[in-house]
Motif scaffolding. Structure first.
Motif, PDB file in Angstrom:
ATOM      1  N   ILE A  75     -26.190  10.358   3.629  1.00 38.57           N
ATOM      2  CA  ILE A  75     -25.521   9.914   4.856  1.00 38.57           C
ATOM      3  C   ILE A  75     -24.591  11.052   5.268  1.00 38.57           C
ATOM      4  O   ILE A  75     -23.744  11.464   4.485  1.00 38.57           O
ATOM      5  N   THR A 131     -18.069   9.956   3.492  1.00 38.60           N
ATOM      6  CA  THR A 131     -17.786  11.134   2.664  1.00 38.60           C
ATOM      7  C   THR A 131     -18.832  12.231   2.733  1.00 38.60           C
ATOM      8  O   THR A 131     -18.542  13.387   2.493  1.00 38.60           O
ATOM      9  N   PHE A 146     -21.223  12.116   0.592  1.00 38.50           N
ATOM     10  CA  PHE A 146     -21.744  12.128  -0.774  1.00 38.50           C
ATOM     11  C   PHE A 146     -22.545  10.876  -1.069  1.00 38.50           C
ATOM     12  O   PHE A 146     -23.047  10.692  -2.166  1.00 38.50           O
ATOM     13  N   ARG A 147     -22.640   9.981  -0.102  1.00 39.73           N
ATOM     14  CA  ARG A 147     -23.376   8.732  -0.344  1.00 39.73           C
ATOM     15  C   ARG A 147     -24.804   8.868   0.155  1.00 39.73           C
ATOM     16  O   ARG A 147     -25.099   9.675   1.039  1.00 39.73           O
ATOM     17  N   HIS A 148     -25.677   8.045  -0.421  1.00 41.71           N
ATOM     18  CA  HIS A 148     -27.086   8.080  -0.049  1.00 41.71           C
ATOM     19  C   HIS A 148     -27.511   6.719   0.489  1.00 41.71           C
ATOM     20  O   HIS A 148     -26.940   5.701   0.120  1.00 41.71           O
TER      21      HIS A 148
END
Lengths: 158, 106
Positions: free
Chosen positions: B41, B30, B32-34
């Protein structure tokens, strides 16, 4: 009640202090989330300023979702799908995902039937809105309220 | 490498509405992930899916990060003539996959 409130206050302050001490990385970062107003804005940017009437479109979405990572979504539109009267496009939006856009399907008279399915992500319990654009330019909408137990987008990668 | 699964009825009557199911393997990251170290990411998604029937576009979808990993899309089309249905997925990082299926219309 008052005790609970003060405990919450304490945690808020404590996390603020931790962040201030440079321990920010330890505090969980809340994922970005759109708002209903942002969703309206997104809808307008896609379909323009024409009037949207509720009806004709049906969203099929389970009301209670265990896993927000793959939610089956089906949208059908009440249309004869002829050259004269057909669905031009179906757009899907969400209120609280990080981004309001979900998908746009572009159909035509060759589709035969106005029914499409996919699987989507849901970050929170919220409303999902589908807007359909008919060949005469009119816009129709439907919305579905869903409850999500395990949200998508929250788990972190490695 | 990416692989796609397509379900198209091999034969159909003229004018019949056929249902097409497509599934392609893709992470649909997405953006929006870390990672655990806090780095974002980068986004890596399929942005567009197009289905053409003997060269004519019959269905198109614009995908966004809110579509699940391994995008599954079901739609329908009218079986007009024998020929080839071609499916194309394009996305970030130069992702492009094309698959096709034959259909016989009686």
């Amino acid at each position: 009640m008052e005790r609970a409130a003060s405990r919450r206050e304490f945690l808020k302050i404590a996390s603020g202090v931790a962040a201030g001490l440079g321990l920010g990385a330890v505090v969980t970062v809340k994922p970005a989330s759109a708002t209903p107003a942002e969703m309206q804005e997104a809808i307008r940017s896609v379909v323009g300023s024409a009037r949207i009437t509720p009806g004709k479109v049906t969203i099929e979405l389970p009301p209670l979702i265990e896993n927000g990572n793959a939610v089956p979504l089906t949208i059908s539109v009440d249309s004869s799908m002829t050259e004269a009267e057909h669905v031009r496009a179906v757009h899907v939006f969400t209120e609280k995902n990080p981004q309001p856009y979900v998908v746009s399907f572009h159909l035509g008279p060759r589709a035969g039937r106005a029914r499409v399915s996919t699987r989507m992500r849901l970050a929170d319990s919220q409303n999902v809105v589908a807007i359909c654009e008919l060949s005469d330019g009119s816009l129709w909408s439907d919305s579905a309220a869903v409850v999500v137990t395990l949200a998508a987008c929250l788990e972190d990668g490695i | 490498m990416a692989s796609a699964l397509i379900n198209v009825p091999p034969r159909a009557k003229r004018g019949e509405i056929i249902e097409i199911k497509t599934l392609i393997s893709h992470v649909m990251e997405t953006g929006f992930r870390h990672t655990q170290l806090g780095a974002v990411i980068p986004r890596n998604i399929i942005r567009r899916f197009v289905c053409t029937y003997n060269g004519t576009e019959v269905f198109r979808a614009d995908l966004y990060p809110a579509i699940s990993a391994n995008p599954f899309i079901v739609f329908s089309t009218v079986a007009t003539e024998s020929g080839t249905l071609s499916f194309q997925w394009t996305g970030d990082n130069g992702f492009a996959v094309t698959e096709s299926a034959k259909i016989t219309v009686e």
